[in-house]
Design a protein around this motif. Structure first.
Motif, PDB file in Angstrom:
ATOM      1  N   GLN A   1      -3.378  12.951 -17.196  1.00 58.35           N
ATOM      2  CA  GLN A   1      -4.453  11.951 -17.157  1.00 58.35           C
ATOM      3  C   GLN A   1      -4.023  10.710 -16.382  1.00 58.35           C
ATOM      4  O   GLN A   1      -4.800  10.147 -15.603  1.00 58.35           O
ATOM      5  CB  GLN A   1      -4.882  11.571 -18.581  1.00 58.35           C
ATOM      6  CG  GLN A   1      -6.139  10.759 -18.627  1.00 58.35           C
ATOM      7  CD  GLN A   1      -7.358  11.520 -18.131  1.00 58.35           C
ATOM      8  OE1 GLN A   1      -7.397  12.734 -18.089  1.00 58.35           O
ATOM      9  NE2 GLN A   1      -8.360  10.783 -17.718  1.00 58.35           N
ATOM     10  N   LYS A   2      -2.765  10.266 -16.575  1.00 59.85           N
ATOM     11  CA  LYS A   2      -2.265   9.114 -15.826  1.00 59.85           C
ATOM     12  C   LYS A   2      -2.258   9.408 -14.329  1.00 59.85           C
ATOM     13  O   LYS A   2      -2.638   8.551 -13.521  1.00 59.85           O
ATOM     14  CB  LYS A   2      -0.846   8.754 -16.283  1.00 59.85           C
ATOM     15  CG  LYS A   2      -0.791   8.076 -17.616  1.00 59.85           C
ATOM     16  CD  LYS A   2       0.560   7.538 -18.020  1.00 59.85           C
ATOM     17  CE  LYS A   2       1.772   8.200 -17.474  1.00 59.85           C
ATOM     18  NZ  LYS A   2       3.036   7.721 -18.056  1.00 59.85           N
ATOM     19  N   ALA A   3      -1.845  10.614 -13.961  1.00 58.85           N
ATOM     20  CA  ALA A   3      -1.830  10.990 -12.551  1.00 58.85           C
ATOM     21  C   ALA A   3      -3.246  11.014 -11.982  1.00 58.85           C
ATOM     22  O   ALA A   3      -3.488  10.543 -10.865  1.00 58.85           O
ATOM     23  CB  ALA A   3      -1.166  12.351 -12.369  1.00 58.85           C
ATOM     24  N   SER A   4      -4.175  11.522 -12.768  1.00 58.83           N
ATOM     25  CA  SER A   4      -5.565  11.565 -12.324  1.00 58.83           C
ATOM     26  C   SER A   4      -6.137  10.159 -12.151  1.00 58.83           C
ATOM     27  O   SER A   4      -6.803   9.868 -11.144  1.00 58.83           O
ATOM     28  CB  SER A   4      -6.407  12.353 -13.329  1.00 58.83           C
ATOM     29  OG  SER A   4      -7.768  12.324 -12.990  1.00 58.83           O
ATOM     30  N   LEU A   5      -5.882   9.280 -13.102  1.00 56.35           N
ATOM     31  CA  LEU A   5      -6.388   7.906 -13.012  1.00 56.35           C
ATOM     32  C   LEU A   5      -5.779   7.156 -11.829  1.00 56.35           C
ATOM     33  O   LEU A   5      -6.477   6.415 -11.131  1.00 56.35           O
ATOM     34  CB  LEU A   5      -6.113   7.149 -14.306  1.00 56.35           C
ATOM     35  CG  LEU A   5      -6.968   7.542 -15.501  1.00 56.35           C
ATOM     36  CD1 LEU A   5      -6.468   6.857 -16.762  1.00 56.35           C
ATOM     37  CD2 LEU A   5      -8.428   7.227 -15.252  1.00 56.35           C
TER      38      LEU A   5
ATOM     39  N   LEU B   1       0.828  -1.200   0.000  1.00 54.47           N
ATOM     40  CA  LEU B   1       0.000   0.000   0.000  1.00 54.47           C
ATOM     41  C   LEU B   1       0.866   1.256   0.000  1.00 54.47           C
ATOM     42  O   LEU B   1       0.584   2.209  -0.735  1.00 54.47           O
ATOM     43  CB  LEU B   1      -0.935  -0.011   1.220  1.00 54.47           C
ATOM     44  CG  LEU B   1      -2.002   1.063   1.258  1.00 54.47           C
ATOM     45  CD1 LEU B   1      -2.902   0.972   0.037  1.00 54.47           C
ATOM     46  CD2 LEU B   1      -2.823   0.932   2.523  1.00 54.47           C
ATOM     47  N   GLN B   2       1.917   1.260   0.796  1.00 58.46           N
ATOM     48  CA  GLN B   2       2.812   2.409   0.837  1.00 58.46           C
ATOM     49  C   GLN B   2       3.492   2.613  -0.517  1.00 58.46           C
ATOM     50  O   GLN B   2       3.629   3.742  -0.990  1.00 58.46           O
ATOM     51  CB  GLN B   2       3.856   2.242   1.932  1.00 58.46           C
ATOM     52  CG  GLN B   2       4.758   3.441   2.086  1.00 58.46           C
ATOM     53  CD  GLN B   2       5.734   3.289   3.237  1.00 58.46           C
ATOM     54  OE1 GLN B   2       5.802   2.243   3.864  1.00 58.46           O
ATOM     55  NE2 GLN B   2       6.476   4.336   3.512  1.00 58.46           N
ATOM     56  N   GLY B   3       3.912   1.537  -1.149  1.00 62.14           N
ATOM     57  CA  GLY B   3       4.513   1.633  -2.471  1.00 62.14           C
ATOM     58  C   GLY B   3       3.548   2.207  -3.500  1.00 62.14           C
ATOM     59  O   GLY B   3       3.928   3.031  -4.332  1.00 62.14           O
ATOM     60  N   ALA B   4       2.297   1.781  -3.428  1.00 59.62           N
ATOM     61  CA  ALA B   4       1.287   2.297  -4.352  1.00 59.62           C
ATOM     62  C   ALA B   4       1.051   3.785  -4.117  1.00 59.62           C
ATOM     63  O   ALA B   4       0.917   4.564  -5.064  1.00 59.62           O
ATOM     64  CB  ALA B   4      -0.017   1.522  -4.197  1.00 59.62           C
ATOM     65  N   LEU B   5       1.015   4.194  -2.841  1.00 60.79           N
ATOM     66  CA  LEU B   5       0.850   5.615  -2.527  1.00 60.79           C
ATOM     67  C   LEU B   5       2.022   6.436  -3.056  1.00 60.79           C
ATOM     68  O   LEU B   5       1.832   7.537  -3.584  1.00 60.79           O
ATOM     69  CB  LEU B   5       0.712   5.820  -1.024  1.00 60.79           C
ATOM     70  CG  LEU B   5      -0.619   5.413  -0.407  1.00 60.79           C
ATOM     71  CD1 LEU B   5      -0.535   5.439   1.107  1.00 60.79           C
ATOM     72  CD2 LEU B   5      -1.723   6.319  -0.899  1.00 60.79           C
ATOM     73  N   GLN B   6       3.212   5.907  -2.932  1.00 59.22           N
ATOM     74  CA  GLN B   6       4.389   6.617  -3.442  1.00 59.22           C
ATOM     75  C   GLN B   6       4.347   6.724  -4.961  1.00 59.22           C
ATOM     76  O   GLN B   6       4.738   7.758  -5.525  1.00 59.22           O
ATOM     77  CB  GLN B   6       5.663   5.922  -2.981  1.00 59.22           C
ATOM     78  CG  GLN B   6       5.936   6.102  -1.503  1.00 59.22           C
ATOM     79  CD  GLN B   6       7.124   5.288  -1.008  1.00 59.22           C
ATOM     80  OE1 GLN B   6       7.621   4.418  -1.720  1.00 59.22           O
ATOM     81  NE2 GLN B   6       7.555   5.562   0.216  1.00 59.22           N
ATOM     82  N   GLN B   7       3.868   5.688  -5.639  1.00 59.45           N
ATOM     83  CA  GLN B   7       3.751   5.742  -7.096  1.00 59.45           C
ATOM     84  C   GLN B   7       2.743   6.804  -7.527  1.00 59.45           C
ATOM     85  O   GLN B   7       2.976   7.536  -8.495  1.00 59.45           O
ATOM     86  CB  GLN B   7       3.344   4.387  -7.651  1.00 59.45           C
ATOM     87  CG  GLN B   7       4.435   3.355  -7.603  1.00 59.45           C
ATOM     88  CD  GLN B   7       3.964   1.988  -8.083  1.00 59.45           C
ATOM     89  OE1 GLN B   7       2.786   1.770  -8.322  1.00 59.45           O
ATOM     90  NE2 GLN B   7       4.905   1.071  -8.227  1.00 59.45           N
ATOM     91  N   VAL B   8       1.630   6.905  -6.807  1.00 64.17           N
ATOM     92  CA  VAL B   8       0.621   7.915  -7.119  1.00 64.17           C
ATOM     93  C   VAL B   8       1.205   9.304  -6.902  1.00 64.17           C
ATOM     94  O   VAL B   8       1.057  10.202  -7.736  1.00 64.17           O
ATOM     95  CB  VAL B   8      -0.647   7.705  -6.266  1.00 64.17           C
ATOM     96  CG1 VAL B   8      -1.592   8.893  -6.388  1.00 64.17           C
ATOM     97  CG2 VAL B   8      -1.357   6.429  -6.676  1.00 64.17           C
ATOM     98  N   SER B   9       1.886   9.478  -5.788  1.00 63.04           N
ATOM     99  CA  SER B   9       2.497  10.768  -5.488  1.00 63.04           C
ATOM    100  C   SER B   9       3.538  11.143  -6.538  1.00 63.04           C
ATOM    101  O   SER B   9       3.593  12.292  -6.990  1.00 63.04           O
ATOM    102  CB  SER B   9       3.138  10.725  -4.105  1.00 63.04           C
ATOM    103  OG  SER B   9       3.797  11.935  -3.828  1.00 63.04           O
ATOM    104  N   GLN B  10       4.348  10.186  -6.945  1.00 62.44           N
ATOM    105  CA  GLN B  10       5.378  10.450  -7.958  1.00 62.44           C
ATOM    106  C   GLN B  10       4.746  10.798  -9.295  1.00 62.44           C
ATOM    107  O   GLN B  10       5.219  11.693  -9.999  1.00 62.44           O
ATOM    108  CB  GLN B  10       6.306   9.240  -8.101  1.00 62.44           C
ATOM    109  CG  GLN B  10       7.493   9.491  -8.996  1.00 62.44           C
ATOM    110  CD  GLN B  10       8.402  10.574  -8.465  1.00 62.44           C
ATOM    111  OE1 GLN B  10       8.721  10.610  -7.287  1.00 62.44           O
ATOM    112  NE2 GLN B  10       8.815  11.472  -9.329  1.00 62.44           N
ATOM    113  N   ALA B  11       3.671  10.113  -9.667  1.00 56.93           N
ATOM    114  CA  ALA B  11       2.984  10.404 -10.931  1.00 56.93           C
ATOM    115  C   ALA B  11       2.431  11.822 -10.926  1.00 56.93           C
ATOM    116  O   ALA B  11       2.538  12.543 -11.922  1.00 56.93           O
ATOM    117  CB  ALA B  11       1.863   9.391 -11.178  1.00 56.93           C
TER     118      ALA B  11
END
Length: 105
Positions: free
Chosen positions: A77-81, A39-49
């Motif tokens: 759009q990728k960041a929004s998705l 979950l933390q990794g996914a959050l970091q990916q969203v933040s980075q995007a």
């Protein structure tokens, strides 16, 4: 249009889904996956995007000739998705938590 970035994002989403769906370690010593780390990794990916998209948009608005509008729009759009996906995951986690708290023992 940059399809490589979209394919990479889809690959990351699939990897995250596979990691979240994997089973804990069994007696034969198989490796377990820590849900909080996934979950933390996914959050970091969203933040980075979001950070990358924002930086690219700022470069475009500053007149950088190496940044074109199509790439800016695709990254936004990728960041929004990815953000919308994370919100849905959060909603499901909250629902699951509430369901567990309402169970009678």
């Amino acid at each position: 249009m940059e399809t490589r970035g979209i394919e990479q994002m889809i690959g990351q989403m699939r990897a995250t889904a596979d990691a979240a769906a994997s089973k804990p370690a069994s007696a034969d010593g198989a490796e377990s996956v820590d849900f909080s780390q996934v979950l933390q990794g996914a959050l970091q990916q969203v933040s980075q995007a979001q950070t990358d998209a924002r930086a690219m948009a700022e470069q475009f608005s500053a007149g950088d000739p190496n940044v074109n509008l199509q790439d800016v729009m695709v990254n936004l759009q990728k960041a929004s998705l990815s953000f919308q996906q994370m919100v849905q995951v959060r909603n499901r986690l909250v629902t699951a938590y509430q369901d567990m708290m309402n169970m009678q023992v």
